[in-house]
Write a protein that holds these residues in place. Structure first.
Motif, mmCIF file in Angstrom:
data_model
loop_
_atom_site.group_PDB
_atom_site.id
_atom_site.type_symbol
_atom_site.label_atom_id
_atom_site.label_comp_id
_atom_site.label_asym_id
_atom_site.label_seq_id
_atom_site.Cartn_x
_atom_site.Cartn_y
_atom_site.Cartn_z
ATOM 1 N N LEU A 1 -1.684 3.278 -1.937
ATOM 2 C CA LEU A 1 -1.180 2.212 -2.338
ATOM 3 C C LEU A 1 -0.952 0.888 -1.056
ATOM 4 O O LEU A 1 -1.230 1.413 -0.033
ATOM 5 C CB LEU A 1 0.375 2.590 -2.442
ATOM 6 C CG LEU A 1 0.710 3.343 -3.665
ATOM 7 C CD1 LEU A 1 2.214 3.815 -3.672
ATOM 8 C CD2 LEU A 1 0.237 2.892 -4.744
ATOM 9 N N THR A 2 -1.081 -0.358 -1.587
ATOM 10 C CA THR A 2 -0.997 -1.310 -0.410
ATOM 11 C C THR A 2 0.592 -1.645 -0.295
ATOM 12 O O THR A 2 1.198 -2.057 -1.102
ATOM 13 C CB THR A 2 -1.881 -2.544 -0.756
ATOM 14 O OG1 THR A 2 -3.209 -2.105 -1.021
ATOM 15 C CG2 THR A 2 -1.746 -3.589 0.146
ATOM 16 N N THR B 1 7.815 -6.439 -8.930
ATOM 17 C CA THR B 1 6.696 -6.483 -7.900
ATOM 18 C C THR B 1 6.256 -5.172 -7.509
ATOM 19 O O THR B 1 6.810 -4.114 -7.554
ATOM 20 C CB THR B 1 7.237 -6.954 -6.389
ATOM 21 O OG1 THR B 1 7.797 -8.254 -6.675
ATOM 22 C CG2 THR B 1 6.031 -6.948 -5.542
ATOM 23 N N ARG B 2 5.041 -5.031 -7.977
ATOM 24 C CA ARG B 2 4.334 -3.561 -7.703
ATOM 25 C C ARG B 2 3.223 -3.763 -6.882
ATOM 26 O O ARG B 2 2.455 -4.504 -6.491
ATOM 27 C CB ARG B 2 3.637 -3.364 -9.134
ATOM 28 C CG ARG B 2 4.669 -3.064 -10.267
ATOM 29 C CD ARG B 2 5.661 -2.036 -10.136
ATOM 30 N NE ARG B 2 6.357 -1.920 -11.311
ATOM 31 C CZ ARG B 2 7.820 -2.168 -11.195
ATOM 32 N NH1 ARG B 2 8.083 -2.833 -10.052
ATOM 33 N NH2 ARG B 2 8.426 -1.923 -12.246
ATOM 34 N N PRO B 3 3.040 -2.507 -6.041
ATOM 35 C CA PRO B 3 1.916 -2.375 -5.078
ATOM 36 C C PRO B 3 0.637 -2.375 -5.728
ATOM 37 O O PRO B 3 0.467 -1.565 -6.672
ATOM 38 C CB PRO B 3 2.384 -1.151 -4.246
ATOM 39 C CG PRO B 3 3.008 -0.052 -5.107
ATOM 40 C CD PRO B 3 3.806 -1.141 -6.299
ATOM 41 N N ASP B 4 -0.283 -2.904 -5.253
ATOM 42 C CA ASP B 4 -1.843 -2.756 -5.530
ATOM 43 C C ASP B 4 -2.339 -1.437 -4.850
ATOM 44 O O ASP B 4 -1.691 -0.959 -3.837
ATOM 45 C CB ASP B 4 -2.692 -3.976 -4.882
ATOM 46 C CG ASP B 4 -2.269 -5.116 -5.818
ATOM 47 O OD1 ASP B 4 -1.785 -4.958 -6.965
ATOM 48 O OD2 ASP B 4 -2.074 -6.442 -5.151
ATOM 49 N N SER B 5 -3.646 -1.218 -5.219
ATOM 50 C CA SER B 5 -4.443 -0.016 -4.675
ATOM 51 C C SER B 5 -5.820 -0.408 -4.538
ATOM 52 O O SER B 5 -6.332 -0.931 -5.491
ATOM 53 C CB SER B 5 -4.412 1.182 -5.452
ATOM 54 O OG SER B 5 -5.006 2.362 -5.167
ATOM 55 N N SER B 6 -6.460 -0.439 -3.370
ATOM 56 C CA SER B 6 -7.861 -1.134 -3.351
ATOM 57 C C SER B 6 -8.804 0.133 -3.443
ATOM 58 O O SER B 6 -9.822 -0.345 -3.608
ATOM 59 C CB SER B 6 -8.115 -1.560 -1.833
ATOM 60 O OG SER B 6 -7.522 -0.475 -1.034
#
Length: 269
Positions: free
Chosen positions: A69-70, A59-64
């Protein structure tokens, strides 16, 4: 970080006392009280929060926005860990400054949103990570986790002294593995000693937030990614964590994090 009301370090003088398990269950107990809670895994070399929260490997964090990082949401908590940025088989073979830099990136470049509490699961000891956090974050205080045995209390004292030297208030002590009750006969026994948490609390004039039992169900449920506060909320263990969360909230009432970051200066006096 301006949207986070209280940043709290969950620390221990030595490893193996159940600090990460305590941090996860304490965060979930605070959330059960209606608070908005985040959890940062600051143990760069041995991150465990992802496993305890049941977050799948990979699982990897997203970036908007390409800059922040989210955080990964798990059981209603906003979480960030080095385990989300590397595989579980990848060791962080880094020197202290690199680990400190990674911690600051996770702390400051995560879009935490509005939180009542951000709990930081610290690595054991009194080294680079602890000093970096004390300099870079406006900590509301620290919670020291220990077991009753003398060798753990020896290192817990060092943890309390370290936070005092960098002007971070110690909000209280949590004694883990205080009492074991046999599931077959009901006999209770203090396997690791008795009243160690009470003694160190009285010695330093801080509150004993909770004495947690030595219970197999705590370990099994945490390893399964469903901490006991969620999986068995009516159990004695879950009630102990709930009491610790309530005591922590009371300790923080009326307090505000300092905007003046402490200058680190360690001496022998």
């Amino acid at each position: 970080m301006q949207a986070v009301k209280h940043i709290i370090a969950i620390a221990s003088g030595k490893g193996g006392v159940g600090k990460s398990t305590t941090a996860v269950n304490l965060a979930l107990a605070l959330r059960a009280n209606g608070a908005r809670v985040g959890l940062l895994d600051a143990d760069i070399y041995g991150p465990s929060i992802a496993l305890m929260l049941g977050v799948a490997d990979g699982t990897r964090p997203d970036s908007s926005d390409g800059k922040t990082l989210t955080p990964i949401s798990a059981h209603g908590l906003q979480s960030m860990s080095m385990a989300y940025l590397a595989s579980e088989r990848t060791p962080m073979v880094w020197r202290g400054p690199m680990a400190g830099g990674a911690l600051i990136q996770m702390l400051e470049q995560t879009n935490w949103g509005e939180l009542d509490y951000l709990l930081i699961d610290m690595p054991p000891g009194t080294g680079d990570i602890q000093l970096t956090l004390s300099q870079k974050a406006a900590l509301s205080g620290a919670v020291i986790v220990t077991t009753p045995q003398d060798i753990a209390l020896l290192d817990a004292r060092k943890g309390i002294e370290m936070f005092r030297k960098v002007s971070v208030p110690v909000l209280g002590v949590i004694e883990n593995m205080s009492m074991h009750t046999c599931s077959q006969c009901g006999h209770s026994e203090s396997i690791f000693g008795a009243d160690g948490g009470q003694r160190i609390s009285e010695e330093y004039g801080v509150e004993l937030l909770a004495s947690l039992p030595l219970d197999r169900v705590i370990r099994e449920n945490t390893d399964a990614g469903t901490p006991v506060v969620l999986s068995e909320p009516t159990s004695e263990a879950a009630k102990a964590f709930a009491g610790a969360a309530l005591a922590l909230q009371h300790a923080l009432e009326g307090s505000e994090p300092s905007e003046d970051f402490p200058t680190i200066s360690i001496s022998d006096d």
